[in-house]
Write a protein that holds these residues in place. Sequence first.
Motif, mmCIF file in Angstrom:
data_model
loop_
_atom_site.group_PDB
_atom_site.id
_atom_site.type_symbol
_atom_site.label_atom_id
_atom_site.label_comp_id
_atom_site.label_asym_id
_atom_site.label_seq_id
_atom_site.Cartn_x
_atom_site.Cartn_y
_atom_site.Cartn_z
ATOM 1 N N PRO A 167 12.923 44.274 -32.161
ATOM 2 C CA PRO A 167 13.594 45.458 -31.608
ATOM 3 C C PRO A 167 13.411 45.553 -30.101
ATOM 4 O O PRO A 167 12.423 45.068 -29.541
ATOM 5 C CB PRO A 167 12.897 46.616 -32.326
ATOM 6 N N PHE A 168 14.370 46.192 -29.447
ATOM 7 C CA PHE A 168 14.354 46.392 -28.000
ATOM 8 C C PHE A 168 14.207 47.880 -27.740
ATOM 9 O O PHE A 168 15.031 48.676 -28.191
ATOM 10 C CB PHE A 168 15.656 45.860 -27.395
ATOM 11 N N LYS A 227 11.964 46.832 -23.308
ATOM 12 C CA LYS A 227 11.013 45.805 -23.742
ATOM 13 C C LYS A 227 11.294 45.394 -25.184
ATOM 14 O O LYS A 227 11.692 46.225 -26.010
ATOM 15 C CB LYS A 227 9.575 46.318 -23.631
ATOM 16 N N PHE A 228 11.067 44.106 -25.471
ATOM 17 C CA PHE A 228 11.075 43.634 -26.849
ATOM 18 C C PHE A 228 9.715 43.895 -27.472
ATOM 19 O O PHE A 228 8.679 43.723 -26.817
ATOM 20 C CB PHE A 228 11.377 42.133 -26.906
ATOM 21 N N LEU A 229 9.711 44.294 -28.735
ATOM 22 C CA LEU A 229 8.471 44.617 -29.427
ATOM 23 C C LEU A 229 8.236 43.653 -30.586
ATOM 24 O O LEU A 229 9.115 43.449 -31.422
ATOM 25 C CB LEU A 229 8.514 46.048 -29.970
ATOM 26 N N ALA A 269 4.462 43.672 -26.375
ATOM 27 C CA ALA A 269 5.714 44.082 -25.733
ATOM 28 C C ALA A 269 6.042 43.110 -24.609
ATOM 29 O O ALA A 269 5.174 42.752 -23.805
ATOM 30 C CB ALA A 269 5.581 45.499 -25.185
ATOM 31 N N TYR A 270 7.304 42.681 -24.565
ATOM 32 C CA TYR A 270 7.749 41.757 -23.518
ATOM 33 C C TYR A 270 8.814 42.423 -22.664
ATOM 34 O O TYR A 270 9.822 42.919 -23.184
ATOM 35 C CB TYR A 270 8.315 40.476 -24.132
ATOM 36 N N ASP A 271 8.592 42.434 -21.346
ATOM 37 C CA ASP A 271 9.535 42.986 -20.388
ATOM 38 C C ASP A 271 10.315 41.832 -19.763
ATOM 39 O O ASP A 271 9.778 41.103 -18.927
ATOM 40 C CB ASP A 271 8.793 43.773 -19.313
ATOM 41 N N SER A 320 2.559 42.655 -22.552
ATOM 42 C CA SER A 320 1.470 43.629 -22.610
ATOM 43 C C SER A 320 1.248 43.988 -24.071
ATOM 44 O O SER A 320 2.085 43.739 -24.926
ATOM 45 C CB SER A 320 1.804 44.886 -21.796
ATOM 46 N N GLN A 321 0.086 44.547 -24.347
ATOM 47 C CA GLN A 321 -0.203 45.050 -25.694
ATOM 48 C C GLN A 321 -0.110 46.555 -25.645
ATOM 49 O O GLN A 321 -0.839 47.206 -24.889
ATOM 50 C CB GLN A 321 -1.580 44.612 -26.182
ATOM 51 N N GLN A 322 0.793 47.135 -26.448
ATOM 52 C CA GLN A 322 1.117 48.543 -26.294
ATOM 53 C C GLN A 322 1.229 49.240 -27.652
ATOM 54 O O GLN A 322 2.255 49.180 -28.319
ATOM 55 C CB GLN A 322 2.415 48.693 -25.502
#
Length: 342
Positions: free
Chosen positions: A256-257, A261-263, A290-292, A299-301
Amino acid sequence: MIRLILILFMTALACFADTLTWKQLPALPEPLGVAAPYAGVTGGALLVAGGAYFPDKMPWDGGQKKWLDQVWLLPKPDGVWKEIGKLPRPLAYGISVTHGNSVICVGGSDAMQHHADCFKLTWTVDGLLQENLPQLPIALSAASGALVGEVLIVCCGAEQPGEQAATNRAFALDLSGKEMAWKELPALPGKARLLATAAAYGDVFYLFGGAALAPNAEGKVVRQFLKEAWSFTMKDGWKQLADLPRPSVAAPAPAPFHQGKFLLVGGDDGSRVGFQPLTEHPGFPKGILAYDPAIDRWSQQGEVPAPRATVPCAEWQGNIIIPSGEVRPGVRSPEIWSLRGN
């Protein structure tokens, strides 16, 4: 200064986590749940089809995996599931995406072999309609795919059962054409893999993690958990991106976006491979990666309340739906989880 940066980082992390709301929907009718079904939205309803599970005993007790052909439909988030038809054959571990008013299903396997099937499922007032689409050039299971505009891109996976070899080949199907045909794309430059998580945004296709297959010191072929990330465009081809902070295999897909960010909300990072006893396996990691894409940074979110692996992801009524899936190796759950960004 370091303390101030840490405080700002933790505050941002908390704010991000607060924007994600998790909720359970009515559970799948199969009480044991399934791994790797097809899923998507048609006729305004959530559709889940096929999948595989262990109906009698767990695999470590000699249990045999069973593939399903049921097609289930949930008309509304607080509705009741109903069985609306059957797949052409029992299938699982394929790719599914929502396109228009239909769910496109590609590849997968049954108890005997992998398949090149490609078909779409559409729920109408007249019932479930099934339409065959051009078959993949090769049989594929545990592959990765996502919809880039009108073009479905599929890559990697395994051609034969047994997890002895994977492929890095890639294919595209333009769903807008009257005479549809698969086109082979440049192969992924990285390791051949299976169970990578695909995603798409704009005109870019993304591929995160996955598992390569290679012999260990004893000569047995085993999974190598990967941290690689790649993007692909028709114009520029493949490009390697920043590595994931940790490996990720079989996270809910397409990813998902959310808020740019992609999760990766679940999946297996390999840290608990070999855990014993299997009956007390704690499950998959809860941390969300999460990827920006704007800054090529991970990052880990936040955390997933109920992490799952080997499961599709579908957007429905503004929510991200994770239907069933694996809780830990061999064990499935019938729970349907909904993720919403506030």
